[in-house]
Design a protein around this motif. Structure first.
Motif: not given
Length: 120
Positions: A35-52, A88-95
């Protein structure tokens, strides 16, 4: 030793598209969810999408209809196709990936992150 390496981030204008890729490498026996999570400045990391491993997907409400997650099990790779991007999609995206490398239930591994910036 295993690692996840992301690619595909960058700068794009509002309404544009980007495709992120993440490859898992190392002594991997199997991969469960990815999956992918993202974290924008000053915000918590959040789930974007996942796949089993079977292909079932889950999306954050904020990206439904705009982002598509997919995976290539033969290549240990997960993708995130992002369209109609907004500032608002601007963020660091983490796999991330749930990896099985030996006896036991496995563990959740993370990539180093890739920056996505959407200009208005």
């Amino acid at each position: 030793q295993v690692q996840l390496v992301e690619s595909g981030g960058g700068l794009v204008q509002t309404g544009g598209s980007l495709r992120l890729s993440c490859v898992a490498s190392g002594s991997i026996i199997s991969i469960n969810s990815m999956g992918w999570h993202r974290q924008a400045p000053g915000k918590q990391r959040e789930l974007v999408a996942s796949v089993t491993s079977g292909g079932s997907t889950n999306y954050a409400d904020s990206v439904k209809g705009r982002f598509t997650i997919s995976r290539d099990n033969a290549k240990n790779t997960v993708y995130l196709q992002m369209s109609s991007l907004k500032p608002e999609d601007t963020a660091v995206y983490y796999c991330n990936a749930h990896l099985v490398t030996g006896p036991g239930p496995g563990f959740l591994a993370w990539g180093q992150g890739t920056q996505v910036t959407v200009s208005s």
